[in-house]
Design a protein around this motif. Structure first.
Motif, short mmCIF file in Angstrom:
data_model
loop_
_atom_site.label_atom_id
_atom_site.label_comp_id
_atom_site.label_asym_id
_atom_site.label_seq_id
_atom_site.Cartn_x
_atom_site.Cartn_y
_atom_site.Cartn_z
N ASN A 72 0.87 -1.19 0.00
CA ASN A 72 0.00 0.00 0.00
C ASN A 72 0.90 1.23 0.00
N ALA A 73 0.32 2.39 -0.21
CA ALA A 73 1.15 3.61 -0.30
C ALA A 73 1.74 3.98 1.07
N THR A 74 1.04 3.65 2.14
CA THR A 74 1.54 4.03 3.46
C THR A 74 2.87 3.34 3.73
N LEU A 77 5.51 4.92 1.53
CA LEU A 77 6.05 6.16 2.08
C LEU A 77 7.03 5.87 3.21
N THR A 96 -3.32 17.10 3.67
CA THR A 96 -3.03 15.85 2.98
C THR A 96 -3.70 14.74 3.77
N PHE A 97 -3.70 13.53 3.21
CA PHE A 97 -4.23 12.40 3.97
C PHE A 97 -3.25 12.08 5.10
N ALA A 99 -1.85 9.59 6.22
CA ALA A 99 -0.75 8.64 6.00
C ALA A 99 0.55 9.35 5.63
N THR A 100 0.45 10.49 4.93
CA THR A 100 1.66 11.22 4.51
C THR A 100 2.52 11.54 5.73
N THR A 142 2.66 16.52 -1.24
CA THR A 142 1.59 15.73 -1.89
C THR A 142 1.07 16.46 -3.14
N ASP A 168 4.39 12.53 -2.39
CA ASP A 168 3.26 11.63 -2.19
C ASP A 168 2.37 11.81 -3.41
N ALA A 170 -0.08 9.77 -4.31
CA ALA A 170 -1.21 8.85 -4.14
C ALA A 170 -2.40 9.22 -5.02
N HIS A 171 -2.58 10.54 -5.28
CA HIS A 171 -3.73 10.99 -6.09
C HIS A 171 -3.39 11.09 -7.57
N SER A 192 -0.65 5.34 -4.70
CA SER A 192 -1.57 4.44 -4.01
C SER A 192 -2.50 3.76 -5.02
N HIS A 194 -5.07 1.91 -3.66
CA HIS A 194 -6.15 1.51 -2.75
C HIS A 194 -7.46 1.43 -3.54
N LYS A 197 -8.94 4.43 -5.14
CA LYS A 197 -8.24 5.16 -6.20
C LYS A 197 -8.73 4.67 -7.56
N GLY A 204 -2.77 -1.61 -2.53
CA GLY A 204 -1.52 -1.64 -3.27
C GLY A 204 -0.90 -0.27 -3.38
#
Ligand SMILES: Cc1ncc(COP(=O)(O)O)c(C=O)c1O
Length: 398
Positions: A72-74, A77, A96-97, A99-100, A142, A168, A170-171, A192, A194, A197, A204
């Motif tokens: 996963n992205a977490t 990172l 940001t989310f 997790a960052t 991010t 980051d 993720a987006h 990410s 997830h 997404k 993932g």
């Protein structure tokens, strides 16, 4: 006359909830065939053929030398931050989310929150420079909503002060900064996949980088530090992507262009329908460059709309339209940062304002054109009868 709003006693617009981030599924037949392949091979994880194929296809798409798939992205990172040798203090956005910044804190690093540019919603390099101290070792920024950060100015700052630069992303899968796809900027970027997404592996992520040695280290680190069968070369964790996730990712990747086309149509439809409603503005995407349009982001101006963002959210939730507040209330207000950095808000005026105004509306392949018409109609009715809505909300909470 009855006003058709659930909050005023009317019928909800939807019988079942419409979420932000409902997964896009791709071609089920192809997906099932891939699952069968993985089962036939009895190779379910540990750098299997689907993971390798997913990495290769991603690297080609993003025009980057290395793509390291992770669980996963977490965890991506966390691994990238450690592999880059970040320690001490690192500057990151609060908008940001979570997790960052958790990924930094998890590595024992102090998160120093930098404010955003109110127009781009991304980390402001001018704010970043003011926060650099002798203890600063890096910047994590991010690409919010997939819109590229101020990459050039951040790179210039990082070079001038000898800092590592991690994005980051993720987006931002499928987005570009100018002509160049996001994925090859900074020292590394983290995506990410997830389920929420637009391209997803259920769970993932991937770390992309043009630094071959960094990629080599990341491959060890995601696999407990193993460099070979009986040789652990460094501290590692379990950050591997499974074959089933990669099978989902490959199938999703094949549907990517179609999903983006749907997202873009939905975005244009929302934009056109919302244009005549005062006080609600959609975040822009630069259609000259690649965008994934996976987020329909509205910014609310209470004075012109007649209701606050939070009041509109309650109206929409009553309609079973599960619009989301992002990134509410801001990372610095969540624990452990509220306790560790109690004064952070003093230097984050743009973050604090935006956290009160942003609203995400449902989009993606699970949403139909007629759904968007209904959503906008309810928003229109809410603003037209703002006084009545506000009174109903007050009596609800009395
Ligand atoms: C900006 C950002 N960073 C990191 C993450 C974490 O991603 P994952 O769920 O793959 O760990 C997300 C997930 O939503 C995100 O939006």
């Amino acid at each position: 006359m009855t006003i058709d709003l659930a909050i005023l006693g009317g019928t909800p617009a939807f019988t079942s909830p419409l979420h932000v981030g409902t997964p896009n599924i791709g071609n089920r037949t192809v997906l099932m065939a891939r699952f069968e392949d993985a089962l036939d091979r009895r190779w379910l994880t540990n750098d299997g053929p689907f993971v390798k194929e997913f990495e290769a296809r991603m690297a080609a798409k993003l025009q980057v030398r290395n793509s390291v798939a992770v669980a996963n992205a977490t965890v991506g990172l966390e691994l990238a931050i450690r592999a880059l040798g970040m320690t001490g203090e690192v500057i990151a956005p609060s908008f940001t989310f979570i997790a960052t910044v958790h990924a930094l804190q998890w590595n024992g690093i102090r998160v120093v929150f930098g404010d955003i540019d109110p127009t781009t919603h991304n980390l402001d390099p001018t704010a970043v420079e003011k926060l650099i101290t002798p203890r600063t070792t890096g910047i994590v920024a991010t690409h919010v909503w997939g819109r590229p950060c101020a990459i050039g100015p951040l790179r210039e700052l990082a070079d001038r002060y000898g800092l590592k630069l991690l994005f980051d992303a993720a987006h931002a899968f499928g987005c570009s900064a100018g002509e160049q796809p996001i994925g090859g900027f900074g020292d590394a970027e983290v995506f990410s996949f997830h389920a929420t997404k637009f391209v997803n592996c259920a769970e993932g992520g991937a770390i992309t980088t043009n630094d071959d040695e960094l990629a080599r280290q990341l491959r060890f680190m995601r696999n407990f530090g193993f460099a070979d069968y009986d040789c652990v070369e460094r501290l590692g964790t379990n950050g591997k992507m499974s074959e089933l996730s990669a099978a989902m990712g490959l199938t999703s990747l094949e549907a990517m262009d179609e999903i983006i086309a749907t997202n873009q149509r939905h975005y244009a439809d929302y934009r056109q329908r919302l244009a005549s409603i005062p006080g609600i503005t959609l975040v822009d995407y630069d259609s000259q460059f690649q965008q994934n349009y996976q987020y329909v982001v509205a910014v609310l101006d209470e004075a012109r709309f007649g209701l606050s963002r939070d009041e509109l959210v309650q109206v929409l939730h009553a309609e079973r339209i599960l619009a989301r507040r992002y990134f509410y209330p801001g990372c610095h207000i969540h624990e452990p940062y509220r306790t560790l950095e109690p004064n952070a808000g003093l230097t984050l005026p743009h973050t604090e304002t935006l956290c009160q105004r942003v609203l995400l509306l449902p989009t993606g392949t699970a949403v139909g054109v007629e759904d968007i018409a209904k959503i906008v109609e309810r928003i229109q009715t809410a603003t037209a009868h703002a006084g009545l809505v506000r009174a109903a909300l007050k009596s609800r909470h009395a």
